[in-house]
Scaffold this active site. Sequence first.
Site, PDB file in Angstrom:
ATOM      1  N   LEU A   1      40.187  -2.345  37.415  1.00  0.00           N
ATOM      2  CA  LEU A   1      39.622  -3.404  38.244  1.00  0.00           C
ATOM      3  C   LEU A   1      38.136  -3.225  38.569  1.00  0.00           C
ATOM      4  O   LEU A   1      37.622  -3.917  39.436  1.00  0.00           O
ATOM      5  CB  LEU A   1      40.410  -3.498  39.557  1.00  0.00           C
ATOM      6  CG  LEU A   1      41.858  -3.935  39.402  1.00  0.00           C
ATOM      7  CD1 LEU A   1      42.608  -3.757  40.698  1.00  0.00           C
ATOM      8  CD2 LEU A   1      41.923  -5.374  38.924  1.00  0.00           C
ATOM      9  N   ASP A   2      37.466  -2.319  37.897  1.00  0.00           N
ATOM     10  CA  ASP A   2      36.058  -2.087  38.219  1.00  0.00           C
ATOM     11  C   ASP A   2      35.187  -2.066  36.969  1.00  0.00           C
ATOM     12  O   ASP A   2      34.307  -1.212  36.830  1.00  0.00           O
ATOM     13  CB  ASP A   2      35.917  -0.781  39.009  1.00  0.00           C
ATOM     14  CG  ASP A   2      34.661  -0.745  39.869  1.00  0.00           C
ATOM     15  OD1 ASP A   2      34.074  -1.815  40.115  1.00  0.00           O
ATOM     16  OD2 ASP A   2      34.271   0.354  40.297  1.00  0.00           O
ATOM     17  N   LEU A   3      35.424  -3.016  36.085  1.00  0.00           N
ATOM     18  CA  LEU A   3      34.642  -3.082  34.856  1.00  0.00           C
ATOM     19  C   LEU A   3      33.264  -3.659  35.159  1.00  0.00           C
ATOM     20  O   LEU A   3      33.145  -4.794  35.615  1.00  0.00           O
ATOM     21  CB  LEU A   3      35.343  -3.948  33.806  1.00  0.00           C
ATOM     22  CG  LEU A   3      34.680  -4.001  32.435  1.00  0.00           C
ATOM     23  CD1 LEU A   3      34.582  -2.605  31.827  1.00  0.00           C
ATOM     24  CD2 LEU A   3      35.445  -4.926  31.513  1.00  0.00           C
TER      25      LEU A   3
END
Length: 95
Positions: A40-42
């Site tokens: 969830l942190d691309l």
Amino acid sequence: MKDIDNKDLIKTFTVANIKVIALKLLKTLNCIHKSGYVYLDLKPDNIMLSKKNNITDIKLVDFGLLKKAEAIGAISGTPGYISPLMMFEYYKQTS
């Protein structure tokens, strides 16, 4: 250790190199998804060059927001990089 000069680094970003980087990134995300997780942190800050002399040798870092796919509920991620789908679902649930 001497840092890579930004001018030299920018010159090495060819279309072919960008395609290789994108493919490696997609394969990494696919492997994560097949394992039942969602990254969830691309964002650019979490894609690292692992070798100074090879621009296409990348590593995905910072797995603090890696979650089981079925456990995703609340909005998660770095503001400005949150997916439009996640934002849509959040606003749909709150309205």
